[in-house]
Write a protein that holds these residues in place. Sequence first.
Motif, mmCIF file in Angstrom:
data_model
loop_
_atom_site.group_PDB
_atom_site.id
_atom_site.type_symbol
_atom_site.label_atom_id
_atom_site.label_comp_id
_atom_site.label_asym_id
_atom_site.label_seq_id
_atom_site.Cartn_x
_atom_site.Cartn_y
_atom_site.Cartn_z
ATOM 1 N N LEU A 107 0.804 -1.214 0.000
ATOM 2 C CA LEU A 107 0.000 0.000 0.000
ATOM 3 C C LEU A 107 0.840 1.268 0.000
ATOM 4 O O LEU A 107 0.297 2.365 -0.151
ATOM 5 C CB LEU A 107 -0.960 -0.005 1.190
ATOM 6 C CG LEU A 107 -2.050 -1.083 1.124
ATOM 7 C CD1 LEU A 107 -2.949 -1.011 2.341
ATOM 8 C CD2 LEU A 107 -2.882 -0.953 -0.152
ATOM 9 N N ALA A 108 2.154 1.138 0.155
ATOM 10 C CA ALA A 108 3.013 2.322 0.043
ATOM 11 C C ALA A 108 2.939 2.916 -1.351
ATOM 12 O O ALA A 108 3.151 4.118 -1.537
ATOM 13 C CB ALA A 108 4.461 1.964 0.384
ATOM 14 N N ASP A 109 2.636 2.098 -2.334
ATOM 15 C CA ASP A 109 2.567 2.547 -3.725
ATOM 16 C C ASP A 109 1.142 2.795 -4.198
ATOM 17 O O ASP A 109 0.902 2.945 -5.402
ATOM 18 C CB ASP A 109 3.214 1.498 -4.633
ATOM 19 C CG ASP A 109 4.679 1.262 -4.289
ATOM 20 O OD1 ASP A 109 5.376 2.245 -4.006
ATOM 21 O OD2 ASP A 109 5.105 0.096 -4.289
ATOM 22 N N ALA A 110 0.178 2.837 -3.288
ATOM 23 C CA ALA A 110 -1.221 3.021 -3.672
ATOM 24 C C ALA A 110 -1.406 4.345 -4.408
ATOM 25 O O ALA A 110 -0.837 5.371 -4.033
ATOM 26 C CB ALA A 110 -2.117 2.976 -2.443
ATOM 27 N N ARG A 111 -2.194 4.315 -5.459
ATOM 28 C CA ARG A 111 -2.500 5.518 -6.230
ATOM 29 C C ARG A 111 -3.913 6.019 -5.969
ATOM 30 O O ARG A 111 -4.289 7.090 -6.432
ATOM 31 C CB ARG A 111 -2.337 5.235 -7.733
ATOM 32 C CG ARG A 111 -0.913 4.881 -8.148
ATOM 33 C CD ARG A 111 0.019 6.078 -7.947
ATOM 34 N NE ARG A 111 1.378 5.790 -8.381
ATOM 35 C CZ ARG A 111 2.334 5.322 -7.593
ATOM 36 N NH1 ARG A 111 2.068 5.084 -6.305
ATOM 37 N NH2 ARG A 111 3.544 5.099 -8.057
ATOM 38 N N SER A 112 -4.694 5.247 -5.242
ATOM 39 C CA SER A 112 -6.061 5.627 -4.906
ATOM 40 C C SER A 112 -6.373 5.123 -3.503
ATOM 41 O O SER A 112 -5.944 4.028 -3.125
ATOM 42 C CB SER A 112 -7.046 5.023 -5.914
ATOM 43 O OG SER A 112 -8.382 5.138 -5.443
ATOM 44 N N ILE A 113 -7.133 5.908 -2.756
ATOM 45 C CA ILE A 113 -7.515 5.472 -1.412
ATOM 46 C C ILE A 113 -8.413 4.246 -1.486
ATOM 47 O O ILE A 113 -8.542 3.492 -0.510
ATOM 48 C CB ILE A 113 -8.202 6.623 -0.644
ATOM 49 C CG1 ILE A 113 -8.163 6.365 0.875
ATOM 50 C CG2 ILE A 113 -9.608 6.861 -1.151
ATOM 51 C CD1 ILE A 113 -6.777 6.349 1.468
ATOM 52 N N ASP A 114 -9.009 4.009 -2.652
ATOM 53 C CA ASP A 114 -9.836 2.813 -2.821
ATOM 54 C C ASP A 114 -9.010 1.535 -2.675
ATOM 55 O O ASP A 114 -9.532 0.492 -2.280
ATOM 56 C CB ASP A 114 -10.520 2.824 -4.181
ATOM 57 C CG ASP A 114 -11.577 3.922 -4.298
ATOM 58 O OD1 ASP A 114 -12.068 4.372 -3.238
ATOM 59 O OD2 ASP A 114 -11.894 4.318 -5.433
ATOM 60 N N GLU A 115 -7.714 1.602 -2.988
ATOM 61 C CA GLU A 115 -6.852 0.433 -2.805
ATOM 62 C C GLU A 115 -6.722 0.095 -1.324
ATOM 63 O O GLU A 115 -6.658 -1.074 -0.947
ATOM 64 C CB GLU A 115 -5.471 0.698 -3.410
ATOM 65 C CG GLU A 115 -5.459 0.888 -4.920
ATOM 66 C CD GLU A 115 -4.072 1.185 -5.439
ATOM 67 O OE1 GLU A 115 -3.120 0.465 -5.066
ATOM 68 O OE2 GLU A 115 -3.923 2.156 -6.199
ATOM 69 N N VAL A 116 -6.668 1.106 -0.484
ATOM 70 C CA VAL A 116 -6.580 0.884 0.960
ATOM 71 C C VAL A 116 -7.910 0.333 1.477
ATOM 72 O O VAL A 116 -7.941 -0.611 2.279
ATOM 73 C CB VAL A 116 -6.200 2.182 1.683
ATOM 74 C CG1 VAL A 116 -5.987 1.919 3.173
ATOM 75 C CG2 VAL A 116 -4.941 2.797 1.069
ATOM 76 N N ALA A 117 -9.010 0.903 0.999
ATOM 77 C CA ALA A 117 -10.328 0.411 1.405
ATOM 78 C C ALA A 117 -10.515 -1.047 0.997
ATOM 79 O O ALA A 117 -11.109 -1.839 1.746
ATOM 80 C CB ALA A 117 -11.423 1.280 0.796
ATOM 81 N N ALA A 118 -9.998 -1.412 -0.177
ATOM 82 C CA ALA A 118 -10.137 -2.789 -0.640
ATOM 83 C C ALA A 118 -9.429 -3.767 0.283
ATOM 84 O O ALA A 118 -9.884 -4.896 0.480
ATOM 85 C CB ALA A 118 -9.599 -2.915 -2.061
ATOM 86 N N ALA A 119 -8.304 -3.359 0.871
ATOM 87 C CA ALA A 119 -7.596 -4.223 1.820
ATOM 88 C C ALA A 119 -8.454 -4.477 3.058
ATOM 89 O O ALA A 119 -8.445 -5.589 3.612
ATOM 90 C CB ALA A 119 -6.264 -3.595 2.216
#
Length: 238
Positions: free
Chosen positions: A179-191
């Motif tokens: 998640l250090a390379d996430a480009r959208s907060i949706d990637e964090v929500a998906a986790a």
Amino acid sequence: MSDHQLDLQDSINTYWTERAPSYDAYQQRPERRDLDVEVWGRAWSAALPAAPAEVLDVGTGSGHVARLLAGLGHRVTGIDLSPGMLEIATHHAEADAGPGRTPPRFLAGDAVDPDFPAGSFDAVVGRYLMWTLRDPDAAVKRWVRLLRPGGVVAMADSLWFTDGLGELYGERPEGHLPLADARSIDEVAAALTRGGLVDVVVTPLEEVLELDRIHGVAPGHDVQLQWMLSGRRPQAAS
């Protein structure tokens, strides 16, 4: 934990121990400290069960969130793997103790794999943590296990490294700190969703953004929007 993960986690612990004094000094700035308590207090209160709740603050650092939540009436345990951060957090807790006040307790512990019995907490919280987890999916699954049915995970974070993490923690094995390379907060929500949480909500922290615009941010950072991500453990989770 694999050898690559162990080496990476050791690098993370060392980095934050070395940075602990300056990091805490920034958080304690007198011109902003009371405003932070007020604004962040509203943000956390909106995401968490009513006080008093049993709360675990994973990756507690110098204890900023843990102390704030204790001040709101929650019973808080904070864990971290950085000895330098834990030393500062413990010092603050000692200063917070007094009649009618229950400061957090601080323990050495791994945010990815907290060592507590299942169903120990009403909420698991963290701030600026998701991006620095070596295995966020595994972490969320373990947090869900620690929650009582209907309990809440609430994580405050942002997209800090949209241009890449670089060599912040030294050489990073491929696929680690995803998640250090996430480009959208949706990637964090998906986790959070993959880890077993339901009703995941992403709330922009506009009040925090305004504070940052007025008072500035830590050296080396840019003013940018942060979010509160929250989800709950299903009532029937195993």
